[in-house]
Design an enzyme around this catalytic site. Structure first.
Site, PDB file in Angstrom:
ATOM      1  N   SER A 150       1.620  -9.688  -1.050  1.00 51.67           N
ATOM      2  CA  SER A 150       1.334  -8.251  -0.929  1.00 51.67           C
ATOM      3  C   SER A 150       1.747  -7.672   0.413  1.00 51.67           C
ATOM      4  O   SER A 150       2.024  -6.486   0.523  1.00 51.67           O
ATOM      5  CB  SER A 150      -0.155  -8.011  -1.153  1.00 51.67           C
ATOM      6  OG  SER A 150      -0.932  -8.858  -0.322  1.00 51.67           O
ATOM      7  N   LYS A 199       0.808  -1.221   0.000  1.00 48.41           N
ATOM      8  CA  LYS A 199       0.000   0.000   0.000  1.00 48.41           C
ATOM      9  C   LYS A 199       0.843   1.274   0.000  1.00 48.41           C
ATOM     10  O   LYS A 199       0.402   2.308  -0.470  1.00 48.41           O
ATOM     11  CB  LYS A 199      -0.956  -0.017   1.191  1.00 48.41           C
ATOM     12  CG  LYS A 199      -2.078  -1.033   0.987  1.00 48.41           C
ATOM     13  CD  LYS A 199      -3.337  -0.640   1.729  1.00 48.41           C
ATOM     14  CE  LYS A 199      -4.487  -1.531   1.327  1.00 48.41           C
ATOM     15  NZ  LYS A 199      -4.345  -2.891   1.903  1.00 48.41           N
ATOM     16  N   GLU A 228      -9.321   7.275   3.612  1.00 49.71           N
ATOM     17  CA  GLU A 228     -10.237   6.376   4.309  1.00 49.71           C
ATOM     18  C   GLU A 228      -9.449   5.130   4.675  1.00 49.71           C
ATOM     19  O   GLU A 228      -8.463   4.801   4.022  1.00 49.71           O
ATOM     20  CB  GLU A 228     -11.401   5.986   3.383  1.00 49.71           C
ATOM     21  CG  GLU A 228     -11.130   4.787   2.461  1.00 49.71           C
ATOM     22  CD  GLU A 228     -10.054   5.019   1.410  1.00 49.71           C
ATOM     23  OE1 GLU A 228      -9.688   6.189   1.169  1.00 49.71           O
ATOM     24  OE2 GLU A 228      -9.546   4.028   0.835  1.00 49.71           O
TER      25      GLU A 228
HETATM   26  C1  LIG Z   1      -5.169  -3.936   1.757  1.00 46.68           C
HETATM   27  C2  LIG Z   1      -4.422  -5.183   1.456  1.00 46.68           C
HETATM   28  C3  LIG Z   1      -4.809  -6.038   0.416  1.00 46.68           C
HETATM   29  C4  LIG Z   1      -6.040  -5.834  -0.418  1.00 46.68           C
HETATM   30  O1  LIG Z   1      -6.101  -4.658  -1.120  1.00 46.68           O
HETATM   31  P1  LIG Z   1      -5.888  -4.578  -2.712  1.00 46.68           P
HETATM   32  O2  LIG Z   1      -6.282  -3.192  -3.042  1.00 46.68           O
HETATM   33  O3  LIG Z   1      -6.765  -5.607  -3.326  1.00 46.68           O
HETATM   34  O4  LIG Z   1      -4.448  -4.860  -2.971  1.00 46.68           O
HETATM   35  C5  LIG Z   1      -4.027  -7.151   0.152  1.00 46.68           C
HETATM   36  N1  LIG Z   1      -2.939  -7.434   0.882  1.00 46.68           N
HETATM   37  C6  LIG Z   1      -2.536  -6.645   1.908  1.00 46.68           C
HETATM   38  C7  LIG Z   1      -1.314  -7.022   2.682  1.00 46.68           C
HETATM   39  C8  LIG Z   1      -3.261  -5.490   2.226  1.00 46.68           C
HETATM   40  O5  LIG Z   1      -2.860  -4.714   3.243  1.00 46.68           O
END
Ligand SMILES: *Cc1c(COP(=O)(O)O)cnc(C)c1O
Length: 425
Positions: free
Chosen positions: A378, A88, A110
């Site tokens: 992610s 993020k 948000e």
């Molecule tokens: C917020 C988040 C997501 C999901 O959000 P996307 O906008 O779909 O990427 C996925 N993995 C992590 C670690 C997150 O913090």
């Protein structure tokens, strides 16, 4: 890279907003176009990515997982090693830097689980911007570790008390604030959704993930069979997929939250579930978990980051056209994937990312051993200890929490006594 046409991806997307929001959205689009062609801006972004975020992130070959799964070579893109622990920050830094160039002094955002709020708060601290994060009151109560971190970064966390007091109410409140203060404020939207131009902006800033993967694979002569990412709003997946969308290969696979089952309220499956429908919600057209009247349906997932009723319009379009395949991963499968990669590779996946890991585990045998599956991790799983520990080791965790409460109450007695004695003096 597969940008929108007038804000639309086929039939999805658009800019369905009140008149007061048109001007700030248009102004943002113009500035975005200008700065993405500005060498100085891009050079500054590049430096911050390198020195502050810690890019590029490694593409890790997972030998034990590869051997145990008995199919494709397994590679993991370690976005969890980015500063603040997840992807993020790529978007937060990009948008905050853009806002600064636009002369904005104040940032609003948000947040649901708090991950986007945390990334934005960190980016604002780094760039010297004032930061307010709107967060549903219910979420503020549930997500105290992230609230604490946001406050440490100097952000003001504003508890939203309208509606269900969760993410969608926080989005409404942020939109309202932006409409009231468009001149000095930028709204950093957290995923590749919302009214145009946000889906294009967020994809662009997250596409650094996919561009690095493409380069890393080319340098190491890795043949990609499939790429797998988890899909909440869709920012990490669309950024990871974006350099590959216009090609026929590799397979692109999105893993959404299958929760505890197929019933309404038991998952957050917008592309594979049977409760989802098209609609226009919070400024854009896409697929949502809503009823016939457009009212949001309850969602459920063990991972707070995938527990959202909508999906980015570009992914909805790519799902319809068949370029991106979707699969739903149950909570239990995600937990199992956390354990699998932790034990066999020494890599602790976030619960969100573990949905991608679980999808890779499922399809590994479908892909030949001379090809790779690339999993986008992610985020890292340290943040999930309050969720994974009660599942994996409930007794010790309960003892720990009891002991913590006793310790805090004892400390409070000592504190109170100290305050009392100060008053006497
Ligand atoms: C917020 C988040 C997501 C999901 O959000 P996307 O906008 O779909 O990427 C996925 N993995 C992590 C670690 C997150 O913090």
């Amino acid at each position: 890279m597969a940008a929108s046409v007038d804000g639309f991806f086929d039939e999805y997307g658009g800019k369905y907003v009140a008149e007061v929001l048109r001007r700030p959205l248009d102004e943002l689009e113009t500035a975005f176009r200008k700065y993405m062609a500005d060498k100085e801006f891009l050079a500054e972004l590049e430096l911050i990515r390198r020195d502050y975020i810690g890019r590029e992130t490694p593409l890790y070959f997972a030998p034990t997982a590869t051997r145990l799964l008995g199919g494709a070579q397994i590679y993991i893109k370690l976005e969890g090693l980015a500063n603040t622990g997840a992807h993020k920050i790529n978007n937060a830094i990009g948008q905050c830097l853009l806002a600064k160039r636009m002369g904005k002094k104040r940032i609003i955002a948000e947040t649901g689980a708090g991950q986007h709020g945390l990334a934005t708060a960190a980016a604002c601290a780094k760039l010297g911007l004032d930061c307010t994060v709107y967060m549903g009151e219910v979420d503020v109560r549930r997500q105290q570790p992230n609230v604490a971190a946001m406050e440490l970064y100097g952000a003001k966390v504003f508890p939203v008390r309208s509606g269900s007091r969760t993410l969608k109410d926080a989005v409404n409140e942020a939109m309202r604030d932006w409409a009231a203060h468009p001149d000095d404020t930028h709204y950093v939207l957290g995923s590749a959704l919302g009214p145009a131009p946000f889906p294009d902006i967020v994809r662009e800033f997250q596409s650094v993930i996919g561009k690095e993967v493409k380069r890393q694979c080319k340098e190491r002569n890795i043949q990609i069979g499939a790429m797998v990412a988890c899909v909440g709003g869709g920012s990490n997946s669309i950024g990871f997929f974006s350099p590959f969308i216009d090609q026929k290969e590799p397979r692109l696979i999105g893993a959404e939250a299958g929760g505890i089952g197929d019933g309404v309220g038991q998952n957050a499956s917008r592309m594979t579930g049977n409760a989802s429908r098209e609609g226009i919600v919070q400024g854009y057209k896409s697929r949502f978990l809503i009823d016939e009247d457009g009212q949001s349906l309850p969602t459920r997932s063990i991972s707070a980051g995938l527990d959202y009723m909508g999906i980015g319009p570009q992914l909805a379009a790519l799902g319809s056209s068949g370029r991106v395949e979707f699969t739903a991963i149950r909570d239990t499968e995600a937990l199992e994937a956390v354990r699998f990669f932790a034990r066999n590779e020494g890599i602790l996946f976030a619960l969100e990312s573990a949905h991608a890991g679980a999808a890779a585990i499922k399809i590994a045998k479908e892909i030949s051993p001379d090809k790779a599956i690339i999993i986008n991790m992610s985020g890292r799983g340290d943040k999930d200890v309050f969720i994974t520990s009660p599942v994996f080791r409930p007794k010790s965790w309960l003892q720990f929490l009891h002991a913590e409460i006793e310790r805090l109450e004892a400390a409070k007695d000592i504190h109170d006594a100290a305050v009392m004695s100060e008053k006497k003096e």
